[in-house]
Write an enzyme that holds these catalytic residues in place. Structure first.
Site, PDB file in Angstrom:
ATOM      1  N   ARG A   1       0.747  -1.168  -0.109  1.00 46.05           N
ATOM      2  CA  ARG A   1       0.083   0.013   0.074  1.00 46.05           C
ATOM      3  C   ARG A   1       0.805   1.206  -0.054  1.00 46.05           C
ATOM      4  O   ARG A   1       0.212   2.306  -0.337  1.00 46.05           O
ATOM      5  CB  ARG A   1      -0.853   0.018   1.076  1.00 46.05           C
ATOM      6  CG  ARG A   1      -2.055  -0.887   1.109  1.00 46.05           C
ATOM      7  CD  ARG A   1      -3.001  -1.244   2.379  1.00 46.05           C
ATOM      8  NE  ARG A   1      -2.075  -2.186   3.091  1.00 46.05           N
ATOM      9  CZ  ARG A   1      -2.549  -2.552   4.308  1.00 46.05           C
ATOM     10  NH1 ARG A   1      -4.015  -2.163   4.976  1.00 46.05           N
ATOM     11  NH2 ARG A   1      -2.211  -3.401   5.145  1.00 46.05           N
TER      12      ARG A   1
ATOM     13  N   ALA B   1      39.338  47.832  -2.751  1.00 46.01           N
ATOM     14  CA  ALA B   1      37.988  47.137  -3.669  1.00 46.01           C
ATOM     15  C   ALA B   1      38.501  46.691  -4.874  1.00 46.01           C
ATOM     16  O   ALA B   1      39.453  47.232  -5.624  1.00 46.01           O
ATOM     17  CB  ALA B   1      37.019  48.400  -3.580  1.00 46.01           C
TER      18      ALA B   1
ATOM     19  N   LYS C   1       8.540  -0.824   3.347  1.00 51.21           N
ATOM     20  CA  LYS C   1       7.886   0.194   4.407  1.00 51.21           C
ATOM     21  C   LYS C   1       8.564   0.504   5.456  1.00 51.21           C
ATOM     22  O   LYS C   1       8.665   1.536   5.965  1.00 51.21           O
ATOM     23  CB  LYS C   1       6.460  -0.552   4.546  1.00 51.21           C
ATOM     24  CG  LYS C   1       5.838   0.349   5.561  1.00 51.21           C
ATOM     25  CD  LYS C   1       4.321  -0.220   5.882  1.00 51.21           C
ATOM     26  CE  LYS C   1       4.045  -1.462   6.506  1.00 51.21           C
ATOM     27  NZ  LYS C   1       2.693  -1.886   6.617  1.00 51.21           N
TER      28      LYS C   1
ATOM     29  N   ASN D   1      39.235  29.257  -4.288  1.00 58.17           N
ATOM     30  CA  ASN D   1      39.893  27.976  -3.746  1.00 58.17           C
ATOM     31  C   ASN D   1      40.295  26.716  -4.570  1.00 58.17           C
ATOM     32  O   ASN D   1      40.908  25.750  -4.420  1.00 58.17           O
ATOM     33  CB  ASN D   1      38.999  27.544  -2.292  1.00 58.17           C
ATOM     34  CG  ASN D   1      37.770  27.102  -2.733  1.00 58.17           C
ATOM     35  OD1 ASN D   1      37.197  27.469  -3.739  1.00 58.17           O
ATOM     36  ND2 ASN D   1      37.152  25.924  -1.937  1.00 58.17           N
TER      37      ASN D   1
HETATM   38  C1  UD1 Z   1      -2.195  -6.434  11.606  1.00 60.14           C
HETATM   39  C2  UD1 Z   1      -3.185  -7.288  12.319  1.00 60.14           C
HETATM   40  C3  UD1 Z   1      -4.654  -6.521  12.752  1.00 60.14           C
HETATM   41  C4  UD1 Z   1      -4.212  -5.329  13.712  1.00 60.14           C
HETATM   42  C5  UD1 Z   1      -3.196  -4.369  12.816  1.00 60.14           C
HETATM   43  C6  UD1 Z   1      -2.479  -3.375  13.726  1.00 60.14           C
HETATM   44  C7  UD1 Z   1      -2.857  -9.483  11.623  1.00 60.14           C
HETATM   45  C8  UD1 Z   1      -3.295 -10.473  10.612  1.00 60.14           C
HETATM   46  N1  UD1 Z   1      -3.725  -8.465  11.499  1.00 60.14           N
HETATM   47  O1  UD1 Z   1      -3.086  -5.846  10.325  1.00 60.14           O
HETATM   48  O2  UD1 Z   1      -5.440  -7.360  13.624  1.00 60.14           O
HETATM   49  O3  UD1 Z   1      -5.320  -4.433  13.914  1.00 60.14           O
HETATM   50  O4  UD1 Z   1      -1.911  -5.231  12.351  1.00 60.14           O
HETATM   51  O5  UD1 Z   1      -1.835  -2.496  12.955  1.00 60.14           O
HETATM   52  O6  UD1 Z   1      -1.708  -9.671  12.188  1.00 60.14           O
HETATM   53  N2  UD1 Z   1       4.355  -8.659   8.432  1.00 60.14           N
HETATM   54  C9  UD1 Z   1       5.575  -9.703   8.140  1.00 60.14           C
HETATM   55  N3  UD1 Z   1       5.163 -10.536   7.356  1.00 60.14           N
HETATM   56  C10 UD1 Z   1       4.113 -10.934   6.604  1.00 60.14           C
HETATM   57  C11 UD1 Z   1       2.936  -9.885   6.850  1.00 60.14           C
HETATM   58  C12 UD1 Z   1       3.310  -8.783   7.666  1.00 60.14           C
HETATM   59  O7  UD1 Z   1       6.581  -9.451   8.629  1.00 60.14           O
HETATM   60  O8  UD1 Z   1       4.146 -11.843   5.985  1.00 60.14           O
HETATM   61  C13 UD1 Z   1       4.628  -7.594   9.088  1.00 60.14           C
HETATM   62  C14 UD1 Z   1       4.637  -6.074   8.459  1.00 60.14           C
HETATM   63  O9  UD1 Z   1       5.675  -5.738   7.855  1.00 60.14           O
HETATM   64  C15 UD1 Z   1       4.010  -5.324   9.444  1.00 60.14           C
HETATM   65  C16 UD1 Z   1       3.363  -6.272  10.274  1.00 60.14           C
HETATM   66  O10 UD1 Z   1       3.432  -7.585  10.132  1.00 60.14           O
HETATM   67  O11 UD1 Z   1       4.861  -4.523  10.016  1.00 60.14           O
HETATM   68  C17 UD1 Z   1       1.748  -6.191  10.210  1.00 60.14           C
HETATM   69  O12 UD1 Z   1       1.418  -6.595   8.754  1.00 60.14           O
HETATM   70  P1  UD1 Z   1       0.267  -5.903   8.155  1.00 60.14           P
HETATM   71  O13 UD1 Z   1       0.022  -6.315   6.905  1.00 60.14           O
HETATM   72  O14 UD1 Z   1       0.580  -4.472   8.118  1.00 60.14           O
HETATM   73  O15 UD1 Z   1      -1.107  -5.944   8.994  1.00 60.14           O
HETATM   74  P2  UD1 Z   1      -2.302  -5.119   8.870  1.00 60.14           P
HETATM   75  O16 UD1 Z   1      -3.169  -5.444   8.139  1.00 60.14           O
HETATM   76  O17 UD1 Z   1      -1.905  -3.824   9.537  1.00 60.14           O
HETATM   77 CA    CA Z   2      -0.292  -2.657   9.309  1.00 62.09          CA
END
Ligand code: UD1
Ligand code: CA
Length: 457
Positions: free
Chosen positions: A17, A425, A24, A388
């Site tokens: 996104r 000058a 990110k 310089n």
């Molecule tokens: C997640 C939570 C959601 C919560 C929200 C809070 C889950 C399924 N959902 O949603 O309930 O309200 O965070 O902000 O956990 N990441 C990995 N590997 C992956 C996918 C994600 O390391 O395969 C990391 C991302 O880099 C990120 C974090 O996990 O830092 C959260 O992932 P993201 O996809 O942003 O989850 P949300 O949809 O925001």
């Molecule tokens: Ca998130």
């Protein structure tokens, strides 16, 4: 202080996104990568044993970011491909010696998280799971906490939720303190039967609940401290909140900030009490400002050390020092390890690069001083240029104390102008000028000594 708590930071997500070539968690807020903020909060909460789940693009940066955030050592575990937060935790668990204590898990995209909230989650660790939650205005893309009576029953992701579930305003923050052994058991059972075909870490909550495990919700006092960053709109909103937090900390410590909305501060600045920051001012990297100095409007300082009672307006100061009572600007550029002495004045359209100016030096207008030393109290006239660069190499200009450099002088380096010397000058100075000598012209030639004043008869 080490709490004996281990933490896993989830930072491998693609961040689609963001629509960016940059991962990110490496996007910056207030001059630091998103991941830095999470690691700094962990450090401030006393958590030193940290494992970061990364992807191939994040991995090369982890050590530097962690070191800068105050962690002597962190572990990285690669997650390729990224199959969801549950899969990320499975990868982390596979890379860690099994332990019996608490495993803190947190999203790497929550840069506003504060040490105090992490500490509260850790404090609830005698339970199977401390789940950090927050009441939030709707609509929201956060996962909803679904309760059965008083008890937490499960978390449903916004994308999988029914309309009734979307109307719930208790959110999953993305910060969990698990009993590690119980997490291992639950994580092994995850499936990807959901809207995103991902392994959701959040499905462990339903498993814990079904197994009769105690899940303790820990409510964040302010939902803004758990906001996630998923796109650039949220990035800007989070950066503004962090900036406001930094500004407020300095204001409470005695700094006047006329307009915090247009004052941009990085963390780890040192600003003395009674510093004043005027609008449109950006202070970065290791900048230090002494008491009673006034910075701005329209100033940008990076790695600048400013003394006391200095005034810097409409200027850029990078990698340089400004002495007590110095005046810089408007429209000045001080860079490249320049040092501006006590009470010196750098005025309109003056640039200094690797220039050391003694106390009381005046360079008021339209001047370039590069690779130069200027002695105390010397007056540098409008339009003076240290030439310089000969096209291949840089050369030094040395000007003594109490000298007078006439307007539009060109000082062709390497060259030395002695104490109390004068250039007329428009002089083009291609040879050294001895102390007390006066020169003028192109090329500059020696002038007769200034006649002694006629005694009053
Ligand atoms: C997640 C939570 C959601 C919560 C929200 C809070 C889950 C399924 N959902 O949603 O309930 O309200 O965070 O902000 O956990 N990441 C990995 N590997 C992956 C996918 C994600 O390391 O395969 C990391 C991302 O880099 C990120 C974090 O996990 O830092 C959260 O992932 P993201 O996809 O942003 O989850 P949300 O949809 O925001
Ligand atoms: Ca998130």
């Amino acid at each position: 202080m080490s709490l004996g708590v281990r933490a896993v930071v989830l930072a491998a997500g693609k961040g689609t996104r963001m629509k960016s070539a940059r991962p990110k968690v490496l996007h910056e807020l207030c001059g630091r990568p998103m991941l830095w903020w999470v690691l700094r909060a962990l450090r401030d909460a006393g958590v030193t044993d940290v494992t970061i789940v990364t992807n191939g693009e994040v991995t090369p940066h982890v050590a530097a970011v962690a070191g800068d955030a105050g962690h002597a050592h962190v572990r990285s575990v690669l997650q390729e491909p990224q199959l969801g937060t549950g899969h990320a935790v499975q990868m982390a668990l596979a890379g860690l010696e099994p332990g019996t204590g608490t495993l803190l898990v947190l999203n790497g995209d929550m840069p506003l998280v504060e040490a105090e909230l992490i500490a509260r989650a850790i404090a609830a660790r005698e339970h199977a799971l401390a789940l950090v939650t927050a009441r939030m205005p709707l609509p929201s893309s956060f996962g909803r906490v679904v309760r059965a009576g008083d008890r937490v029953a499960r978390i449903v992701e916004a994308r999988d939720a029914t309309d009734d579930e979307l109307a719930l305003d208790e959110m999953n923050a993305g910060l969990y303190a698990y009993d590690e052994a119980k997490l291992r058991a639950a994580a092994a059972e995850l499936t990807s039967a959901n809207a995103q075909n991902e392994y959701y870490l959040t499905d462990t909550i339903a498993r814990f609940a079904a197994g009769g495990e105690r899940i303790v919700p820990v409510a964040a006092a302010d939902y803004r401290s758990v906001l996630g960053v998923n796109d650039r709109v949220e990035l800007a909103a989070a950066a503004a909140l962090l900036n406001r937090r930094i500004c407020e900390r300095h204001m409470r410590a005695g700094v006047t900030i006329v307009d915090p909305a247009t004052t941009f501060l990085e963390p780890d600045l040192t600003l003395a009490p009674d510093v004043t920051l005027l609008p449109n001012t950006t202070l970065g990297r290791k900048t230090v400002v002494g008491a009673h100095s006034e910075i701005g409007p329209n100033a940008r300082l990076q790695n600048a050390r400013v003394g006391e009672h200095a005034v810097l307006a409409d200027c850029v100061v990078v990698d340089s020092r400004i002495g007590d009572f110095a005046l810089v600007g408007p429209y000045a550029h001080v860079r490249g390890e320049s040092e501006i002495g006590t009470g010196a004045r750098i005025g309109n359209f003056v640039e200094t690069k690797r220039a050391v100016l003694g106390a009381g030096v005046k360079a008021g207008h339209l001047t370039y001083l590069g690779d130069a030393h200027v002695g105390e109290r010397t007056n540098v006239g409008a339009g003076t240029i240290t030439c310089n660069y000969d096209g291949e190499n840089k050369h030094e200009t040395t000007i003594g104390a109490d000298a007078f450099i006439g307007s539009n002088s060109s000082l062709v380096a390497p060259v030395t102008v002695g104490d109390r010397a004068l250039t007329g000058a428009g002089s083009v100075v291609i040879r050294d000028v001895a102390p007390g000598e006066r020169v003028a012209g192109n090329p500059a030639r020696l002038l007769p000594k200034k006649p002694a004043p006629t005694p009053d008869l």
